[in-house]
Design an enzyme around this catalytic site. Sequence first.
Site, short mmCIF file in Angstrom:
data_model
loop_
_atom_site.label_atom_id
_atom_site.label_comp_id
_atom_site.label_asym_id
_atom_site.label_seq_id
_atom_site.Cartn_x
_atom_site.Cartn_y
_atom_site.Cartn_z
N SER A 150 -13.34 -4.71 -0.28
CA SER A 150 -12.89 -3.37 -0.04
C SER A 150 -12.97 -2.49 -1.39
O SER A 150 -13.00 -3.15 -2.25
CB SER A 150 -11.61 -3.23 0.58
N TYR A 163 -2.47 -4.10 1.58
CA TYR A 163 -3.99 -4.19 1.79
C TYR A 163 -4.70 -4.35 0.37
O TYR A 163 -5.80 -5.17 0.40
CB TYR A 163 -4.35 -2.84 2.40
#
Length: 258
Positions: A150, A163
Amino acid sequence: MEITDFSLASFSLEGRTAIVTGGNSGLGQAFTLALAAAGANVFVPSVHDDGGETAELVAEAGAEHAGMLADLTAPGGPERVMAGAVDAFGRVDVLVNSAGINVVAPWRDFGRAEWDRMLAVNLTAAFELGRLAAQHMSDRGSGKIINIASLYSFLGGLGSPAYAATKHGIVGFTRAYADELGPCGVQVNAIAPGYFETALTAATRSEPETSRRILEHVPSGRWGERADLMGAVVFLASRASDYITGQVLTVDGGYLVR
């Protein structure tokens, strides 16, 4: 491979089998369909039943589909998935660790329960299935493991420390396995998507000011479309990338350069 041996056939996945976790929705479905379009048979484990939509799309692409409902965080879940793929197609050539979740909350409200859940899905499951795939692939002397990172593999994680931590961890895991598995003929890389048009970003895209701030940071001037990721996963799954390992391919419209 000599220069004279190169052709577009190097990008073909004919005769190969890929596992794509979380591959029946969102970006995971794009990875599934890209691999199918390149000729691979796909095995899709998921916690959600999509009513056969992905299987139908794979068939339209001319490839074979199999899958199962499976929780990769449950005891024995990764083993069931690996065994299911081998039973369905006889071998596994490509693993795409795409399944992931994100829980967003202010730091004062983000506790151990949220942290543990996200690490289990985003990082531990990828490690456990990756380890099983690595054993299978190294015994044959070839294979591709593609982890989904990501932008938050490189940035902070406003509202979601877990995350950011898991996506940083995915990059570390990718590089460590690339180092160890290179001598076994297995390449391990990651794809880091930027801001894409998916159901998960619908609320953000519907807020004009927030969307504007994001797009001001993207040189390409638009949100990514799922098709923008399809070439990247085919490349990393194919023979064309046999000398590429331990890398993070960022597909973000230029977000990180601005």
